[in-house]
Scaffold this active site. Structure first.
Site, PDB file in Angstrom:
ATOM      1  N   HIS A   1       0.815  -1.206   0.000  1.00  0.00           N
ATOM      2  CA  HIS A   1       0.000   0.000   0.000  1.00  0.00           C
ATOM      3  C   HIS A   1       0.852   1.261   0.000  1.00  0.00           C
ATOM      4  O   HIS A   1       2.009   1.255   0.407  1.00  0.00           O
ATOM      5  CB  HIS A   1      -0.973   0.038   1.185  1.00  0.00           C
ATOM      6  CG  HIS A   1      -0.329   0.026   2.528  1.00  0.00           C
ATOM      7  ND1 HIS A   1       0.035  -1.129   3.173  1.00  0.00           N
ATOM      8  CD2 HIS A   1       0.014   1.028   3.380  1.00  0.00           C
ATOM      9  CE1 HIS A   1       0.569  -0.838   4.356  1.00  0.00           C
ATOM     10  NE2 HIS A   1       0.570   0.473   4.504  1.00  0.00           N
TER      11      HIS A   1
ATOM     12  N   GLU B   1      -8.242   4.169   9.270  1.00  0.00           N
ATOM     13  CA  GLU B   1      -7.755   3.996   7.906  1.00  0.00           C
ATOM     14  C   GLU B   1      -8.840   3.443   6.995  1.00  0.00           C
ATOM     15  O   GLU B   1      -9.780   2.790   7.438  1.00  0.00           O
ATOM     16  CB  GLU B   1      -6.531   3.076   7.864  1.00  0.00           C
ATOM     17  CG  GLU B   1      -6.847   1.628   8.236  1.00  0.00           C
ATOM     18  CD  GLU B   1      -5.663   0.693   7.982  1.00  0.00           C
ATOM     19  OE1 GLU B   1      -4.569   0.998   8.486  1.00  0.00           O
ATOM     20  OE2 GLU B   1      -5.852  -0.320   7.303  1.00  0.00           O
TER      21      GLU B   1
ATOM     22  N   GLN C   1      -3.948   3.558   1.021  1.00  0.00           N
ATOM     23  CA  GLN C   1      -4.372   3.567   2.427  1.00  0.00           C
ATOM     24  C   GLN C   1      -4.497   5.023   2.868  1.00  0.00           C
ATOM     25  O   GLN C   1      -3.498   5.729   2.985  1.00  0.00           O
ATOM     26  CB  GLN C   1      -3.327   2.835   3.278  1.00  0.00           C
ATOM     27  CG  GLN C   1      -3.658   2.772   4.760  1.00  0.00           C
ATOM     28  CD  GLN C   1      -2.505   2.174   5.561  1.00  0.00           C
ATOM     29  OE1 GLN C   1      -1.420   2.732   5.599  1.00  0.00           O
ATOM     30  NE2 GLN C   1      -2.741   1.036   6.186  1.00  0.00           N
TER      31      GLN C   1
ATOM     32  N   HIS D   1       3.793   6.936   4.212  1.00  0.00           N
ATOM     33  CA  HIS D   1       4.728   5.808   4.140  1.00  0.00           C
ATOM     34  C   HIS D   1       4.358   4.882   2.991  1.00  0.00           C
ATOM     35  O   HIS D   1       3.281   5.003   2.406  1.00  0.00           O
ATOM     36  CB  HIS D   1       4.762   5.025   5.462  1.00  0.00           C
ATOM     37  CG  HIS D   1       3.493   4.311   5.837  1.00  0.00           C
ATOM     38  ND1 HIS D   1       2.491   4.906   6.581  1.00  0.00           N
ATOM     39  CD2 HIS D   1       3.053   3.053   5.576  1.00  0.00           C
ATOM     40  CE1 HIS D   1       1.511   4.030   6.768  1.00  0.00           C
ATOM     41  NE2 HIS D   1       1.817   2.903   6.162  1.00  0.00           N
TER      42      HIS D   1
ATOM     43  N   GLU E   1       7.026   0.431   5.692  1.00  0.00           N
ATOM     44  CA  GLU E   1       6.331  -0.577   6.490  1.00  0.00           C
ATOM     45  C   GLU E   1       6.477  -1.927   5.782  1.00  0.00           C
ATOM     46  O   GLU E   1       6.164  -2.029   4.591  1.00  0.00           O
ATOM     47  CB  GLU E   1       4.842  -0.214   6.612  1.00  0.00           C
ATOM     48  CG  GLU E   1       4.043  -1.199   7.452  1.00  0.00           C
ATOM     49  CD  GLU E   1       2.563  -0.817   7.548  1.00  0.00           C
ATOM     50  OE1 GLU E   1       2.122   0.109   6.830  1.00  0.00           O
ATOM     51  OE2 GLU E   1       1.854  -1.459   8.340  1.00  0.00           O
TER      52      GLU E   1
HETATM   53 CO    CO Z   1       0.572   1.238   6.447  1.00  0.00          CO
END
Ligand code: CO
Length: 140
Positions: A10, A46, A57, A81, A131
Site C-alpha cells: 500500500h 484507515e 491507504q 509511508h 512498512e
Molecule cells: Co501502512
C-alpha cells in the site's frame, strides 16, 4: 540475495478528513473502500482502496498525540509511508537490522486486516518511512 519484496502492499496518505478523501478518490478514480479499520494502538483510522493487488491507504488520526497527528501538524497532508509486502516480516526485519538500518519496530507486530507489520525509520531508508507487511491472505 533472494528478493524480499513481493508487492507494493500500500501507499499510505495522511489526510485531515477521511470521508472527504474517500469521496475524492471515488469521484475522480472510481476507487471504492474495501476495508475500514480503527487501529487504536497507532491512533489512526484507515480506509483501504484496492488497486489491482495493492491498496491506497488513507490515514487520519483519532487522537492528538498519535504519530499521524504529529506528522500532519509538521508536514501537512500527503504521502506518509510505503508498505512493501514481504513473505516473512521477521526475516525481512532481520536483514535490515543486519545491514545497520534504523528500525522503528524491533519485532513484528499486528497490523490492520490481520497482517503482521514492522516499520523501518526513514533516516536510513533515503527519507521514506517503510512498512514491511506480511499478509497471509495475499496472493503475491
Ligand atoms: Co501502512
Amino acid at each position: 540475495m533472494e528478493p524480499l519484496l513481493t508487492e507494493i502492499d500500500h501507499v499510505a496518505i495522511a489526510v485531515i478528513d477521511l470521508d472527504a478523501a474517500i469521496a475524492w478518490y471515488a469521484e475522480n478514480f472510481g476507487a471504492t473502500v474495501e476495508h475500514r479499520e480503527v487501529v487504536e494502538s497507532d491512533g489512526v483510522a484507515e480506509a483501504l482502496l484496492r488497486v489491482a493487488d495493492s491498496y491506497i491507504q488513507l490515514l487520519t488520526p483519532t487522537r492528538e498525540d498519535s504519530p499521524v497527528a504529529k506528522y500532519l501538524a509538521k508536514k501537512g497532508e500527503g504521502l506518509h509511508h510505503v508498505g512493501y509486502r514481504v513473505a516473512n516480516c521477521a526475516q525481512a526485519l532481520d536483514a535490515l537490522r543486519a545491514s545497520g538500518s534504523r528500525l522503528i519496530d524491533e519485532a513484528p507486530r499486528p497490523g490492520s486486516r490481520g497482517t503482521t507489520v514492522a516499520f523501518v525509520h526513514p533516516k536510513t531508508s533515503f527519507g521514506t518511512l517503510i512498512e514491511l507487511v506480511e499478509d497471509p491472505a495475499a496472493t503475491s
